[in-house]
Design an enzyme around this catalytic site. Structure first.
Site, mmCIF file in Angstrom:
data_model
loop_
_atom_site.group_PDB
_atom_site.id
_atom_site.type_symbol
_atom_site.label_atom_id
_atom_site.label_comp_id
_atom_site.label_asym_id
_atom_site.label_seq_id
_atom_site.Cartn_x
_atom_site.Cartn_y
_atom_site.Cartn_z
ATOM 1 N N HIS A 1 -24.354 40.886 4.838
ATOM 2 C CA HIS A 1 -24.773 39.911 5.849
ATOM 3 C C HIS A 1 -24.949 40.578 7.211
ATOM 4 C CE1 HIS A 1 -24.337 36.028 3.689
ATOM 5 N NE2 HIS A 1 -23.368 36.646 3.017
ATOM 6 N N HIS B 1 -20.400 39.792 -6.498
ATOM 7 C CA HIS B 1 -19.560 38.608 -6.723
ATOM 8 C C HIS B 1 -20.454 37.402 -6.955
ATOM 9 C CE1 HIS B 1 -20.399 38.170 -2.436
ATOM 10 N NE2 HIS B 1 -19.858 36.967 -2.440
ATOM 11 N N ASP C 1 -25.584 32.882 -2.901
ATOM 12 C CA ASP C 1 -26.489 33.675 -2.059
ATOM 13 C C ASP C 1 -26.527 35.148 -2.501
ATOM 14 O OD1 ASP C 1 -23.810 33.795 -1.052
ATOM 15 O OD2 ASP C 1 -24.536 34.583 0.853
ATOM 16 N N HIS C 2 -25.776 35.491 -3.535
ATOM 17 C CA HIS C 2 -25.803 36.846 -4.084
ATOM 18 C C HIS C 2 -26.374 36.892 -5.497
ATOM 19 C CE1 HIS C 2 -23.256 38.729 -0.876
ATOM 20 N NE2 HIS C 2 -23.097 37.440 -0.645
ATOM 21 N N HIS D 1 -12.192 38.118 -0.969
ATOM 22 C CA HIS D 1 -13.235 37.107 -0.695
ATOM 23 C C HIS D 1 -13.399 36.236 -1.940
ATOM 24 C CE1 HIS D 1 -16.984 35.472 0.922
ATOM 25 N NE2 HIS D 1 -17.620 35.840 -0.170
ATOM 26 N N ASP E 1 -19.433 40.945 0.277
ATOM 27 C CA ASP E 1 -18.824 40.156 1.355
ATOM 28 C C ASP E 1 -17.360 40.537 1.568
ATOM 29 O OD1 ASP E 1 -21.223 38.861 1.556
ATOM 30 O OD2 ASP E 1 -20.525 36.932 0.785
ATOM 31 N N HIS F 1 -21.057 34.361 -5.695
ATOM 32 C CA HIS F 1 -21.594 33.343 -4.784
ATOM 33 C C HIS F 1 -23.118 33.241 -4.891
ATOM 34 C CE1 HIS F 1 -17.770 33.395 -2.073
ATOM 35 N NE2 HIS F 1 -17.648 32.573 -3.094
#
Ligand SMILES: [Zn+2]
Length: 252
Positions: A163, A54, A58-59, A108, A125, A56
Site C-alpha cells: 500500500h 494473505h 484487495d490482494h 495482520h 500488509d 484479503h
C-alpha cells in the site's frame, strides 16, 4: 537481478509483477485482474505464477480470473487463498524454478507470508514504509515477532509493501520521534516523490530500521513516547511498546 514493476490498483494498492533469472512474470497479490491483463498485453511478458501474501480481497480479488485465463499456478497460504494450487510452508524453496524464501509473518492475518527473492521483499500488509499493518487476526506478540524477523534482513533489502501509506505513516512516525533527523529527511523526500506522482515504494530496509517506529521498540525515544501514550506501558518489554504504538496509531 529481480526486475519489479508496480501496478497501482484501487485507491492505494500496488500489485507487483517481477521477473528473476530469466523467469516469466510472477504476479504478487493481484487484487484486481484488470491492471495485470493490461501489463501483460503491453509488455508481452509471459506470466509464470501468482504469489499470494494473505487472503484479503484487495490482494486476491483477481486471482481466480488470472489463474484461469493464463493457466498459471497459484502459490500462497494453505487457508483461504482462492484458486490455490500450491500451498506453501515457510522456508527456502524453488518456486517455478526460482529460489525464494517464504517467511511466515502472522499478525495482520494469521496465515500471512512474505516472499524474499534475492534482495526484493514482498511483505504484503505486514511491514509498510514507516508503519505496519493493523492487527486483524494476530496478537501484538505475533506481529512484533514478524516485524523483527523482517527488520533483521540486510539493510539493502528492497521493501515492496502493498500500500501507498508512506506519507501518512511518516506523520505518525514523526509524532513518535520528533527529534529523529532521518524521519524529517525521509518525509521531505517522499513528499517530493509523491508530488511528482511517483510511488514511494520500494523502500529499503535500512530506511525502515532508521525511522519505522514499529521496528524501533528497543530505542529509548520510542519507548518514552509509548509511555506518554500509555503510562501503564512496561517499556522494558518490546512487545508492550509495540502494542502501545499500534493502539496509538489506530486512533491517530
Ligand atoms: Zn490485508
Amino acid at each position: 537481478m529481480v526486475n519489479v514493476d508496480l501496478l497501482p490498483a484501487f485507491a492505494d494498492n500496488y500489485i507487483f509483477c517481477f521477473r528473476a533469472g530469466g523467469s516469466g512474470v510472477f504476479i504478487v497479490d493481484p487484487g484486481d485482474a484488470g491492471p495485470v491483463h493490461d501489463y501483460l498485453q503491453k509488455t508481452g511478458h509471459a506470466p509464470a505464477a501468482i504469489l499470494v501474501t494473505h487472503h484479503h480481497a484487495d490482494h486476491v480479488g483477481g486471482v481466480r480470473e488470472l489463474a484461469a485465463h493464463y493457466a498459471i499456478p497459484v502459490y500462497g497460504p494453505r487457508q483461504r487463498t482462492p484458486g490455490l494450487t500450491h500451498p506453501l510452508s515457510a522456508g527456502r524453496q524453488l518456486i517455478e524454478g526460482i529460489p525464494m524464501e517464504v517467511i511466515a509473518v502472522p499478525g495482520h492475518t494469521l496465515d500471512h507470508v512474505a516472499y524474499l527473492v534475492e534482495d526484493a521483499l514482498f511483505c504484503g500488509d505486514t511491514l509498510f514504509s514507516a508503519g505496519c499493518g493493523r492487527l486483524f487476526e494476530g496478537t501484538p506478540a505475533q506481529m512484533h515477532d514478524s516485524l523483527e524477523r523482517l527488520g533483521s534482513l540486510p539493510g539493502d533489502t528492497r521493501v515492496y509493501c502493498a500500500h501507498e501509506y508512506t506519507l501518512s505513516n511518516l506523520r505518525f512516525a514523526r509524532h513518535v520521534e520528533p527529534d529523529n533527523a532521518a524521519l524529517l529527511d525521509r518525509e521531505r523526500e517522499v513528499s517530493s516523490i509523491r508530488k511528482a506522482g511517483l510511488p514511494s515504494i520500494p523502500s529499503r530496509m535500512d530506511i525502515e530500521q532508521d525511522g519505522n517506529p514499529f521496528l524501533r521498540t528497543r530505542i529509548a525515544a520510542v519507548q518514552k513516547a509509548a509511555r506518554t501514550f500509555d503510562p501503564s506501558c512496561d517499556i522494558t518489554d518490546p512487545v508492550a511498546v509495540f502494542a502501545a504504538l499500534r493502539r496509538w496509531k489506530d486512533q491517530f
